[in-house]
Design a protein around this motif. Structure first.
Motif: not given
Lengths: 113, 114
Positions: B28-31, B46-56, B64-68, B70-74
């Motif tokens: 699990t990741l903090s960010n 480029l960017i930092q994601l912090v919150k679960s489910g965040e989309v920027k 996107q930052f996954g709900e858990a 533990k994963n992300s996508s660009l």
């Protein structure tokens, strides 16, 4: 505002030679880092300095030493270069250690023959 | 230890096509941070994601930052030749032995054919 400055940009060494890579930042950042980048391996942390006066090992510290000379400068030394240390070396800095965006220097391309 | 895997390793697209790179962490990741490195250049944040489910979004880039956490996508919409480069994710460990460790993925090399 230069950001993070690394010298030299290129270097060729013979096995067993020593050298020091220099890094300086002008952003008044507390934390500084040395990474190496190899094809297909991403960026791997060699050493870091959370704040002036402290240094700690990263993932791949063997064969390297560092010095945090002052808040601005963080140097990386290869005491006895080996071909396995052929890589691109990046210095980076950030305001704080945890979770802060990192600012990278232009890199030093090192070949050890 | 913490591992961050990125797929695909390489992606070649025609200009105008979309592109997506995925980042998966073993812990699990903090960010999570994303960086771009142009050929011969250095990584640029480029960017930092912090919150679960965040989309920027940044223009044609969607992160996107996954709900858990533990994963992300660009995702890049309608790629341009200026998008060429290597895209790295970097995850900050949230707990246990991974706490405070920033681990970079191997990167996805994007080439764009005009």
């Amino acid at each position: 505002n230069a950001g993070v400055t690394q010298t030299p940009k290129f270097q060729v060494l013979k096995t067993g030679q020593s050298m020091t890579l220099q890094c300086a930042q002008d952003m008044n950042h507390n934390s500084m880092y040395w990474y190496r980048q190899d094809p297909g391996m991403g960026l791997r942390l060699i050493y870091y300095s959370a704040s002036e006066g402290t240094t700690d090992k990263g993932e791949v510290p063997n064969g390297y030493n560092v010095s945090r000379l002052n808040k601005r400068e963080f140097s990386l030394r290869l005491e006895s270069a080996a071909p396995s240390q052929t890589s691109v070396y990046f210095c980076a800095s950030s305001e704080a250690l945890l979770g802060d965006r990192k600012y990278f220097g232009a890199g030093t391309r090192l070949s050890v023959l | 230890g913490q591992q961050v895997m990125q797929i695909p390793q390489y992606q070649h697209v025609q200009e105008g096509e979309d592109f997506t790179t995925y980042c998966n962490s073993s812990t699990t990741l903090s960010n999570i941070q994303w960086y771009k490195q142009r050929p011969g250049g250095h990584p640029v944040f480029l960017i930092q994601l912090v919150k679960s489910g965040e989309v920027k979004k940044q223009k044609r880039l969607t992160f996107q930052f996954g709900e858990a956490k533990k994963n992300s996508s660009l995702h890049i919409t309608a790629t341009q030749t200026t998008d060429v480069g290597t895209y790295f994710c970097a995850g900050l460990g949230a707990g246990g032995t991974s706490y405070g460790k920033l681990t970079f993925g191997q990167g996805t090399i994007l080439t764009v054919h005009p």
